[in-house]
Scaffold this motif. Structure first.
Motif, PDB file in Angstrom:
ATOM      1  N   PRO A   1       7.988 -10.802  -2.218  1.00  0.00           N
ATOM      2  CA  PRO A   1       6.840 -11.226  -3.026  1.00  0.00           C
ATOM      3  C   PRO A   1       5.831 -10.103  -3.273  1.00  0.00           C
ATOM      4  CG  PRO A   1       6.587 -11.961  -0.769  1.00  0.00           C
ATOM      5  CD  PRO A   1       7.925 -11.301  -0.836  1.00  0.00           C
ATOM      6  N   ALA A   2       4.870 -10.355  -4.143  1.00  0.00           N
ATOM      7  CA  ALA A   2       3.852  -9.361  -4.526  1.00  0.00           C
ATOM      8  C   ALA A   2       3.046  -8.903  -3.312  1.00  0.00           C
ATOM      9  CB  ALA A   2       2.916  -9.966  -5.567  1.00  0.00           C
ATOM     10  N   GLY A   3       2.852  -7.597  -3.218  1.00  0.00           N
ATOM     11  CA  GLY A   3       1.988  -7.034  -2.185  1.00  0.00           C
ATOM     12  C   GLY A   3       2.665  -6.848  -0.833  1.00  0.00           C
ATOM     13  N   ALA A   4       3.969  -7.102  -0.756  1.00  0.00           N
ATOM     14  CA  ALA A   4       4.685  -6.943   0.516  1.00  0.00           C
ATOM     15  C   ALA A   4       4.888  -5.465   0.866  1.00  0.00           C
ATOM     16  CB  ALA A   4       6.029  -7.660   0.462  1.00  0.00           C
ATOM     17  N   GLY A   5       4.736  -4.588  -0.141  1.00  0.00           N
ATOM     18  CA  GLY A   5       4.892  -3.151   0.090  1.00  0.00           C
ATOM     19  C   GLY A   5       6.159  -2.582  -0.526  1.00  0.00           C
ATOM     20  N   LYS A   6       6.822  -3.368  -1.365  1.00  0.00           N
ATOM     21  CA  LYS A   6       8.118  -2.948  -1.921  1.00  0.00           C
ATOM     22  C   LYS A   6       8.065  -1.591  -2.614  1.00  0.00           C
ATOM     23  CE  LYS A   6       8.473  -6.491  -4.634  1.00  0.00           C
ATOM     24  NZ  LYS A   6       7.160  -7.076  -4.322  1.00  0.00           N
ATOM     25  N   SER A   7       7.138  -1.439  -3.582  1.00  0.00           N
ATOM     26  CA  SER A   7       7.175  -0.217  -4.382  1.00  0.00           C
ATOM     27  C   SER A   7       6.782   1.005  -3.548  1.00  0.00           C
ATOM     28  CB  SER A   7       6.315  -0.336  -5.644  1.00  0.00           C
ATOM     29  OG  SER A   7       5.011  -0.657  -5.303  1.00  0.00           O
ATOM     30  N   THR A   8       5.767   0.857  -2.692  1.00  0.00           N
ATOM     31  CA  THR A   8       5.330   1.983  -1.856  1.00  0.00           C
ATOM     32  C   THR A   8       6.479   2.440  -0.956  1.00  0.00           C
ATOM     33  OG1 THR A   8       3.187   0.870  -1.763  1.00  0.00           O
ATOM     34  CG2 THR A   8       3.531   2.672  -0.212  1.00  0.00           C
TER      35      THR A   8
ATOM     36  N   ASP B   1      13.594  -1.990  -6.588  1.00  0.00           N
ATOM     37  CA  ASP B   1      12.820  -3.094  -6.004  1.00  0.00           C
ATOM     38  C   ASP B   1      12.494  -4.141  -7.058  1.00  0.00           C
ATOM     39  OD1 ASP B   1      10.597  -2.102  -7.403  1.00  0.00           O
ATOM     40  OD2 ASP B   1       9.237  -2.427  -5.728  1.00  0.00           O
TER      41      ASP B   1
ATOM     42  N   ARG C   1      -4.281  -6.318   0.765  1.00  0.00           N
ATOM     43  CA  ARG C   1      -3.771  -5.017   0.297  1.00  0.00           C
ATOM     44  C   ARG C   1      -4.060  -4.804  -1.188  1.00  0.00           C
ATOM     45  NH1 ARG C   1       2.241  -5.268   3.084  1.00  0.00           N
ATOM     46  NH2 ARG C   1       1.543  -5.096   5.250  1.00  0.00           N
ATOM     47  N   ARG C   2      -3.768  -5.832  -1.974  1.00  0.00           N
ATOM     48  CA  ARG C   2      -4.001  -5.724  -3.419  1.00  0.00           C
ATOM     49  C   ARG C   2      -5.493  -5.572  -3.741  1.00  0.00           C
ATOM     50  NH1 ARG C   2       0.590  -6.442  -6.703  1.00  0.00           N
ATOM     51  NH2 ARG C   2       1.564  -4.609  -5.805  1.00  0.00           N
TER      52      ARG C   2
ATOM     53  N   GLU D   1      -6.651  -2.098  -3.023  1.00  0.00           N
ATOM     54  CA  GLU D   1      -6.211  -1.181  -4.082  1.00  0.00           C
ATOM     55  C   GLU D   1      -7.212  -1.170  -5.234  1.00  0.00           C
ATOM     56  OE1 GLU D   1      -1.337  -1.105  -4.162  1.00  0.00           O
ATOM     57  OE2 GLU D   1      -2.401  -2.370  -5.544  1.00  0.00           O
TER      58      GLU D   1
ATOM     59  N   SER E   1       6.338  -7.223   7.093  1.00  0.00           N
ATOM     60  CA  SER E   1       5.520  -6.005   7.208  1.00  0.00           C
ATOM     61  C   SER E   1       4.056  -6.303   7.526  1.00  0.00           C
ATOM     62  CB  SER E   1       5.609  -5.195   5.907  1.00  0.00           C
ATOM     63  OG  SER E   1       4.798  -5.781   4.901  1.00  0.00           O
TER      64      SER E   1
ATOM     65  N   THR F   1       3.024  -0.544   9.707  1.00  0.00           N
ATOM     66  CA  THR F   1       2.534   0.471   8.775  1.00  0.00           C
ATOM     67  C   THR F   1       3.646   0.785   7.766  1.00  0.00           C
ATOM     68  OG1 THR F   1       3.367   2.340  10.036  1.00  0.00           O
ATOM     69  CG2 THR F   1       1.153   1.555  10.611  1.00  0.00           C
ATOM     70  N   ILE F   2       3.254   1.475   6.710  1.00  0.00           N
ATOM     71  CA  ILE F   2       4.229   1.865   5.690  1.00  0.00           C
ATOM     72  C   ILE F   2       5.348   2.692   6.333  1.00  0.00           C
ATOM     73  CG2 ILE F   2       4.505   3.330   3.640  1.00  0.00           C
ATOM     74  CD1 ILE F   2       1.572   2.382   2.924  1.00  0.00           C
TER      75      ILE F   2
ATOM     76  N   VAL G   1       7.901   0.725   8.356  1.00  0.00           N
ATOM     77  CA  VAL G   1       8.883  -0.004   7.528  1.00  0.00           C
ATOM     78  C   VAL G   1       9.909   0.981   6.969  1.00  0.00           C
ATOM     79  CG1 VAL G   1       9.208  -1.499   5.530  1.00  0.00           C
ATOM     80  CG2 VAL G   1       7.170  -1.782   6.948  1.00  0.00           C
TER      81      VAL G   1
END
Ligand code: CDP
Ligand code: CDP
Length: 226
Positions: free
Chosen positions: A10-17, A126, A154-155, A158, A201, A205-206, A209
């Motif tokens: 889902p949104a904000g889980a950290g997928k793209s980072t 992703d 997190r969002r 940002e 997550s 931390t990033i 993961v």
């Protein structure tokens, strides 16, 4: 066959980072599929089409010109030849993306493009349906989650860091709306693939993961070639 890792959630889980960092470590390209649905929504918004209007969107898809480039592992996305990589991040485009992503005419075209890219190059991709639908034979599938409150925080952070207007409740509502919309659509919903590994997550931390995913890739990936 090129190599592939699918990261959904889902949104904000950290997928793209996280997908970006994993792809850098492995020398793969990073493909952000959400950017494609966002670009479809941006086109609709620009041309005055309601993102929930199935017929108008289906007509628009025939004339849609989306292309993607990668430079130093940085994805750029173009709409009708114009770089819209920044414009698609506007909060109003998020809900529009979730709306347009319901329609088969939109999904099938985007999935076709995603599969074409993955057939020619090693990717970390992703999205919501990568492990379950787009790349069912991905070597590793990760389902990345975090609590709604943490994802909203997190969002929100940002937006604050970018100096943009931010309201935690509004960000949280947007995330809850999209989670529900994305999970309940008929075609390729947000779902954990049966063979995906779930990582929560919320309190990681990033880098933690990223390390976990690299460990899973090294030890458990379904790698079919030497
Ligand atoms: O792509 P997705 O919507 O899943 O999330 P993201 O855009 O990669 O991450 C949202 C924000 O959470 C970013 O600002 C990340 O830096 C942050 N983040 C974090 O603080 N801790 C994590 N474990 C993962 C992401
Ligand atoms: O970064 P964030 O998680 O906020 O969203 P995104 O990954 O940019 O995706 C925006 C929207 O596109 C999502 O809410 C989904 O509705 C849709 N999407 C999808 O349906 N399938 C994908 N593979 C990726 C995104």
């Amino acid at each position: 066959m090129p190599r592939s890792i699918a990261i959904d959630g889902p949104a904000g889980a950290g997928k793209s980072t996280i997908a970006k960092k994993v792809s850098q470590k492995l020398g793969f390209i990073y493909l952000d599929t959400g950017a494609m649905y966002r670009t479809v929504a941006l086109k609709a918004i620009k041309t005055g089409i309601d993102t929930k209007n199935h017929q108008e969107l289906a007509n628009m898809m025939d004339k849609l010109d989306i292309s993607i480039s990668h430079e130093n592992n940085l994805q750029k996305i173009f709409l009708d030849g114009e770089d819209v990589s920044e414009a698609i991040r506007a909060p109003q485009v998020s809900v529009g993306a979730s709306n347009v992503a319901v329609f088969p005419e939109v999904r099938l075209k985007m999935v076709d493009l995603q599969r074409k890219i993955a057939s020619g190059i090693d990717v970390v991709m992703d999205g919501r349906d990568i492990g379950s639908y787009v790349l069912p034979a991905a070597e590793l599938k990760i389902f990345l989650t975090a609590s709604v409150d943490e994802r909203a925080r997190r969002r929100y952070e940002e937006l604050v860091q970018k100096g943009q207007p931010a309201n935690l409740e509004a960000v949280r509502d947007d995330i809850i709306f999209r989670d529900k919309n994305d999970s309940s659509r008929a075609l390729a919903p947000l779902v954990k693939a049966a063979d995906a590994i779930e990582i929560d997550s919320t309190i990681l931390t990033i880098d933690e993961v990223v390390e976990k995913i690299l460990y899973f890739y090294k030890n458990y990936a379904n790698i079919t070639r030497e």
